[in-house]
Design an enzyme around this catalytic site. Structure first.
Site, PDB file in Angstrom:
ATOM      1  CB  SER A 116      -0.922   0.025   1.223  1.00 29.47           C
ATOM      2  OG  SER A 116      -0.203   0.365   2.405  1.00 29.47           O
ATOM      3  NE  ARG A 122      -0.599   9.760 -10.621  1.00 29.76           N
ATOM      4  CZ  ARG A 122      -0.744   8.631 -11.345  1.00 29.76           C
ATOM      5  NH1 ARG A 122       0.327   7.993 -11.753  1.00 29.76           N
ATOM      6  NH2 ARG A 122      -1.937   8.157 -11.652  1.00 29.76           N
ATOM      7  N   GLY A 125       7.321   7.687  -6.367  1.00 30.02           N
ATOM      8  CA  GLY A 125       8.284   6.598  -6.463  1.00 30.02           C
ATOM      9  C   GLY A 125       8.273   5.623  -5.303  1.00 30.02           C
ATOM     10  CB  VAL A 126       6.243   5.388  -2.182  1.00 34.20           C
ATOM     11  CG1 VAL A 126       6.195   4.450  -0.975  1.00 34.20           C
ATOM     12  CG2 VAL A 126       6.558   6.807  -1.729  1.00 34.20           C
ATOM     13  CG  LEU A 127       4.086   0.340  -6.104  1.00 35.83           C
ATOM     14  CD1 LEU A 127       3.833  -0.613  -4.945  1.00 35.83           C
ATOM     15  CD2 LEU A 127       2.874   0.408  -7.029  1.00 35.83           C
ATOM     16  CB  SER A 154      -5.881  -4.711  -4.823  1.00 34.64           C
ATOM     17  OG  SER A 154      -4.744  -3.873  -4.969  1.00 34.64           O
ATOM     18  CE1 TYR A 212       2.135  -5.052  -6.817  1.00 35.56           C
ATOM     19  CE2 TYR A 212      -0.206  -5.204  -7.327  1.00 35.56           C
ATOM     20  CZ  TYR A 212       0.813  -4.868  -6.455  1.00 35.56           C
ATOM     21  OH  TYR A 212       0.500  -4.344  -5.233  1.00 35.56           O
ATOM     22  CG  PHE A 233      -0.913 -14.644  -0.105  1.00 35.10           C
ATOM     23  CD1 PHE A 233       0.039 -13.685  -0.405  1.00 35.10           C
ATOM     24  CD2 PHE A 233      -1.259 -15.558  -1.083  1.00 35.10           C
ATOM     25  CE1 PHE A 233       0.649 -13.644  -1.643  1.00 35.10           C
ATOM     26  CE2 PHE A 233      -0.649 -15.556  -2.324  1.00 35.10           C
ATOM     27  CZ  PHE A 233       0.302 -14.584  -2.605  1.00 35.10           C
TER      28      PHE A 233
END
Length: 417
Positions: free
Chosen positions: A91, A98, A100-102, A126, A131, A417
């Site tokens: 999350s 936007r 760059g965290v993910l 989700s 991905y 999971f």
């Protein structure tokens, strides 16, 4: 490799401390809508969390991004149990999109999985659009059904009447159900060996999640004094002027052979005061579909389930077997994990496989995402080629590889999971 937080160097990626786990979990819940969970639910999930494999993105003291990994063993074609990181709890706070965290968390995770010497990473998405750019391909699908049991009948195989069913309290037979599940795991690619503590998750039964249905119920199937199957389900009563029209909601089931399978499904079809059976996340090739008198009245829908990412192409392809002999050179494209890029020769059959770097000419060109999609045998390389995602350079190589990668049974992930 480093992180991708050049846009905001104040954000730090690290494993949350024990005293930060509640804040980490709160951030996860907020990102998925902010609906609070009961103490029982939170306790059960935190009990199976592996904090040393968790990642938090921290802006000062605030946790604004989360990700985790379970240390799974995933069944692959041939029956081997392969180490796989079960990516979970991903999350990013809406306040930090936007930036760059993910991407940074995905980068850190795959570097970690490689350092653990695990060949695979898997997840349920989700939002599937997210991905693919990180190399995950949709490798398994499941069926949802809404069956009109007032009109659909089952034709059952010989031996079904030898199976006896009895009600049992779900908690009282949990160990027996887990044993039946464990027996099934090696038989179908995509299944995961459940880790200690997961049995508590299976019995979570908050009233808020029942949508008017009953508490969890369980029936056990027995033959000659041996447990051969079970079903966990709920009943949602409903009435209309003409009479009852309740719904059976199947949560989980396993059976060891065709007769036990048929006996459990026949029971679910015949529960008094109900006319609908709702089943979610079932195998796409589950045999009850071929016993049903009218499959159109079962309202089957297909949905993507497990996404697979090859972290080590050579080790992953060597870990499974191939239903027909295959000797093919893949030109693999993998911008996110460049150590996988290049040419790999795979030689294998039903007994085993070898996969190593090669300078030989490529037979097939594809990205690691397509290899992930085809890895468990449920998605055809030939179909991916028709979609323009696999390119054949040597005539016949596509058919050879597609046949080899296929499987006798469809891969299936029983639960999220």
């Amino acid at each position: 490799m480093g992180t991708d937080l050049a846009q905001d160097r104040a954000i730090e990626l690290r494993a949350p401390r024990r005293d930060e786990l509640d804040g980490w979990y709160d951030g996860l819940l907020r990102a998925f809508g902010g609906i609070p969970e009961s103490v029982e639910e939170r306790t059960a999930w935190l009990a199976v969390l592996e904090p040393e494999r968790a990642i938090g993105a921290f802006d000062g003291d605030a946790c604004i991004g989360t990700a985790g990994a379970f240390s799974f063993r995933l069944t692959v074609p041939g029956g081997a149990a392969v180490r796989a990181a079960g990516i979970t709890a991903v999350s990013v706070a809406a306040t930090h999109r936007r930036r760059g965290v993910l991407t940074s968390m995905m980068r850190r995770q795959l570097d970690d999985v490689r350092s653990w010497d695990w060949p695979l990473a898997v997840l349920t998405a989700s939002e599937p659009v997210i991905y693919g750019r990180f190399g995950y391909g949709a490798a398994t699908y499941h069926v949802n059904a809404e069956i009109d049991t007032a009109r659909v009948r089952l034709t059952v195989p010989p031996g079904t009447d030898d199976v006896r069913l009895r009600y049992a309290a779900p908690a009282d037979v949990l160990d027996a159900c887990e044993e039946l599940y464990a027996r099934a795991v090696p038989s179908r690619p995509g299944m995961v060996a459940r880790l200690p503590g997961w049995e508590r998750l299976l019995l979570l039964d908050p009233e808020s999640a029942r949508d008017g249905a009953s508490p969890l119920q369980c029936v056990m199937a027995e033959r000659d004094g041996e447990f051969v199957g079970f079903a966990r389900f709920r009943v949602k009563p409903a009435w209309e002027a003409a009479g009852p029209k309740g719904t059976v909601v199947l949560e989980d089931m396993e059976a060891v052979d065709p007769a036990a399978h048929a006996a459990v499904w026949r029971f679910l079809f015949g529960i008094d005061l109900t006319s609908t059976l709702t089943a979610r996340r079932r195998p796409v090739d589950e045999p009850w579909q071929y016993m049903a008198s009218d499959v159109r009245r079962c309202r089957l829908t297909l949905r993507d389930s497990l996404y697979v990412r090859l972290v080590d192409v050579g080790a992953a392809l060597e870990s499974r077997t191939y239903q027909a002999p295959v000797d093919v050179v893949f030109e693999v494209e993998d911008a996110f994990c460049p150590w996988n890029s290049g040419r790999w020769r795979l030689s294998g059959d039903a007994k085993g496989a070898v996969c190593s770097r090669t300078g030989d000419a490529a037979d097939l060109v594809l990205s690691v995402r397509e290899l992930g999609a085809a890895y468990l045998g449920g998605v055809s390389l030939a179909s991916l080629a028709e979609a323009g995602r696999v390119r054949e350079l040597r005539g016949g190589a596509l058919g050879e590889a597609s046949l080899g990668f296929g499987g006798v049974v469809a891969p299936w992930l029983p639960h999220g999971f």
